[in-house]
Enzyme design. Sequence first.
Site, PDB file in Angstrom:
ATOM      1  N   PRO A  30       0.827  -1.173  -0.135  1.00 30.07           N
ATOM      2  CA  PRO A  30       0.038  -0.496   0.203  1.00 30.07           C
ATOM      3  C   PRO A  30       0.946   1.399   0.054  1.00 30.07           C
ATOM      4  O   PRO A  30       1.903   1.602   0.935  1.00 30.07           O
ATOM      5  CB  PRO A  30      -0.752   0.043   1.709  1.00 30.07           C
ATOM      6  CG  PRO A  30       0.508  -1.080   2.424  1.00 30.07           C
ATOM      7  CD  PRO A  30       0.543  -2.095   1.072  1.00 30.07           C
ATOM      8  N   MET A  31       0.362   2.043  -1.199  1.00 28.01           N
ATOM      9  CA  MET A  31       1.939   3.085  -1.227  1.00 28.01           C
ATOM     10  C   MET A  31       0.772   4.348  -0.936  1.00 28.01           C
ATOM     11  O   MET A  31      -0.196   4.359  -2.087  1.00 28.01           O
ATOM     12  CB  MET A  31       2.178   3.390  -2.022  1.00 28.01           C
ATOM     13  CG  MET A  31       3.423   2.201  -1.766  1.00 28.01           C
ATOM     14  SD  MET A  31       5.179   2.033  -3.042  1.00 28.01           S
ATOM     15  CE  MET A  31       3.574   1.034  -4.096  1.00 28.01           C
ATOM     16  N   GLN A  80      -6.995  -0.582   4.004  1.00 25.63           N
ATOM     17  CA  GLN A  80      -5.846  -0.396   4.820  1.00 25.63           C
ATOM     18  C   GLN A  80      -5.976   0.980   6.073  1.00 25.63           C
ATOM     19  O   GLN A  80      -6.754   2.166   5.216  1.00 25.63           O
ATOM     20  CB  GLN A  80      -4.374  -0.426   4.019  1.00 25.63           C
ATOM     21  CG  GLN A  80      -3.322   0.317   6.038  1.00 25.63           C
ATOM     22  CD  GLN A  80      -1.782   0.544   5.390  1.00 25.63           C
ATOM     23  OE1 GLN A  80      -1.749   1.825   5.188  1.00 25.63           O
ATOM     24  NE2 GLN A  80      -1.019  -0.792   5.629  1.00 25.63           N
ATOM     25  N   CYS A 105       4.257   2.987   9.014  1.00 32.07           N
ATOM     26  CA  CYS A 105       4.095   4.506   7.913  1.00 32.07           C
ATOM     27  C   CYS A 105       5.485   5.474   9.105  1.00 32.07           C
ATOM     28  O   CYS A 105       5.105   5.528   9.907  1.00 32.07           O
ATOM     29  CB  CYS A 105       3.419   5.331   7.467  1.00 32.07           C
ATOM     30  SG  CYS A 105       3.550   6.555   6.647  1.00 32.07           S
ATOM     31  N   LYS A 131       0.819  -4.208   8.976  1.00 31.05           N
ATOM     32  CA  LYS A 131       1.552  -4.079   8.370  1.00 31.05           C
ATOM     33  C   LYS A 131       2.694  -2.768   9.408  1.00 31.05           C
ATOM     34  O   LYS A 131       2.336  -1.928  10.110  1.00 31.05           O
ATOM     35  CB  LYS A 131       1.648  -3.689   7.220  1.00 31.05           C
ATOM     36  CG  LYS A 131       3.010  -3.060   6.456  1.00 31.05           C
ATOM     37  CD  LYS A 131       3.104  -2.498   4.878  1.00 31.05           C
ATOM     38  CE  LYS A 131       4.184  -2.297   3.975  1.00 31.05           C
ATOM     39  NZ  LYS A 131       4.844  -1.315   5.098  1.00 31.05           N
ATOM     40  N   ASN A 173       9.195  -6.980   3.414  1.00 36.02           N
ATOM     41  CA  ASN A 173       9.267  -5.719   2.824  1.00 36.02           C
ATOM     42  C   ASN A 173      10.547  -4.869   3.216  1.00 36.02           C
ATOM     43  O   ASN A 173      10.657  -5.455   4.151  1.00 36.02           O
ATOM     44  CB  ASN A 173       7.245  -4.903   3.629  1.00 36.02           C
ATOM     45  CG  ASN A 173       7.352  -3.674   2.987  1.00 36.02           C
ATOM     46  OD1 ASN A 173       7.545  -2.893   2.994  1.00 36.02           O
ATOM     47  ND2 ASN A 173       7.798  -3.342   1.054  1.00 36.02           N
ATOM     48  N   ASP A 223      12.860  -2.752   0.259  1.00 35.76           N
ATOM     49  CA  ASP A 223      14.356  -3.342  -0.434  1.00 35.76           C
ATOM     50  C   ASP A 223      13.845  -3.893  -1.431  1.00 35.76           C
ATOM     51  O   ASP A 223      14.975  -4.736  -2.089  1.00 35.76           O
ATOM     52  CB  ASP A 223      16.058  -3.353   0.132  1.00 35.76           C
ATOM     53  CG  ASP A 223      16.295  -1.891   1.329  1.00 35.76           C
ATOM     54  OD1 ASP A 223      15.397  -0.953   0.490  1.00 35.76           O
ATOM     55  OD2 ASP A 223      17.335  -1.828   1.444  1.00 35.76           O
ATOM     56  N   GLY A 266       7.429  -2.708  -3.447  1.00 34.40           N
ATOM     57  CA  GLY A 266       6.374  -0.829  -3.162  1.00 34.40           C
ATOM     58  C   GLY A 266       7.152  -0.262  -4.834  1.00 34.40           C
ATOM     59  O   GLY A 266       6.473   0.018  -6.191  1.00 34.40           O
ATOM     60  N   ARG A 267       8.448   0.828  -4.230  1.00 31.01           N
ATOM     61  CA  ARG A 267       8.930   1.726  -5.033  1.00 31.01           C
ATOM     62  C   ARG A 267       8.709   1.155  -6.538  1.00 31.01           C
ATOM     63  O   ARG A 267       8.362   1.126  -7.936  1.00 31.01           O
ATOM     64  CB  ARG A 267       9.244   2.552  -4.714  1.00 31.01           C
ATOM     65  CG  ARG A 267       9.549   3.796  -5.684  1.00 31.01           C
ATOM     66  CD  ARG A 267      10.330   5.089  -4.579  1.00 31.01           C
ATOM     67  NE  ARG A 267      11.750   3.883  -5.030  1.00 31.01           N
ATOM     68  CZ  ARG A 267      12.621   5.022  -5.058  1.00 31.01           C
ATOM     69  NH1 ARG A 267      12.853   6.529  -4.126  1.00 31.01           N
ATOM     70  NH2 ARG A 267      13.935   4.605  -4.698  1.00 31.01           N
TER      71      ARG A 267
END
Length: 341
Positions: free
Chosen positions: A16-17, A70, A100, A139, A200, A202, A224-225
């Site tokens: 989730p971003m 989320q 976060c 998370k 999660n 890297d 993620g990214r």
Amino acid sequence: MQIGPYTLRNNVFVAPMAGVTDRPFRQLCKKLGAGYAVSEMAASNPRLWASEKSSRRTDHAGEMEPKAVQIAGADPHDLAECAKFNVERGAQIIDINMGCPVKKVCNNWCGSALLQHEDLVQRILDAVVNAVDVPVTLKFRTGWDRQNKNALTIARMAEEAGIAMLTLHGRTRADGYKGDAEYDTIAAVKAAVGIPVVANGDITTPDKAKFVLDYTGADAVMIGRAAQGRPWICREIDYFLRTGEYMPPPLVDEVRELMHEHLPAHYAFYGEYLGVRTARKHIGWYVEDLPGGEEFRQRMNRLESTAEQLSAVDEFFKSQHRYGDRLQYRPAHPDDDAIAA
């Protein structure tokens, strides 16, 4: 891979971003191989539930199941009510955000700031799990700072409260997204609990995904990214995990078709004015590692209509044929990190 009654098709998930994993992007990631994707975080403050922003973040109309939302906040009652509200709107899984590290979130004692207060963590876990009849996941990070790592305590607490799955980012709140994620804590958490654990941090390449799974014993990885502008990375990782072989880069024509799917869905979701502006970052990610990408991004950012934007993107990807039938993009750097909630 199982979350409650839901069998997932693989163990490669999208993180989730905030500002990224809206419904059109989640849907595309799922189509392109993600076994699971979670919404952007929704605020637990009931005064915000009816806002346009919150409504978008919890909009799952037509989305591939399971539909996961989320939630973020610091008040157990508000989080429980938020969980119930979202289940009533179609959420099939609720994920609690204690990961976060962003200041504006932590300054309100939300996200990873909660890890400083284990008694409050316990009350939140109990309240949310008892409020809904769907699986609840968590998370979180390894701790508040490197001198105060409490992931093992939180993990055991979560399992006892009835949490269905844990996702652990291998950094503390104080680390933010700097330095390298560490996986020893994830391995220790996996060894200590009997519920699924997702690694999660890297994870940007198929090789790194396999290394992390092997090293930690985790049940899944969360990307993620590395998925920004490359939503097909999930199928690349899944393919490598299953076969030990690398998928070739996607065909230029396939990506052109994907843009004609993603962008119109994005425009329909946000409307003309906001749609063209919020699409700019997605388009920038798609093109940044391609020949001529930076020059195109600067020119595209000056376009003011969705029609102009879509046409320009189509012409850009047509131009990529001069370099071959497949995209010639620079591979994701292993030091890139997932900016994930």
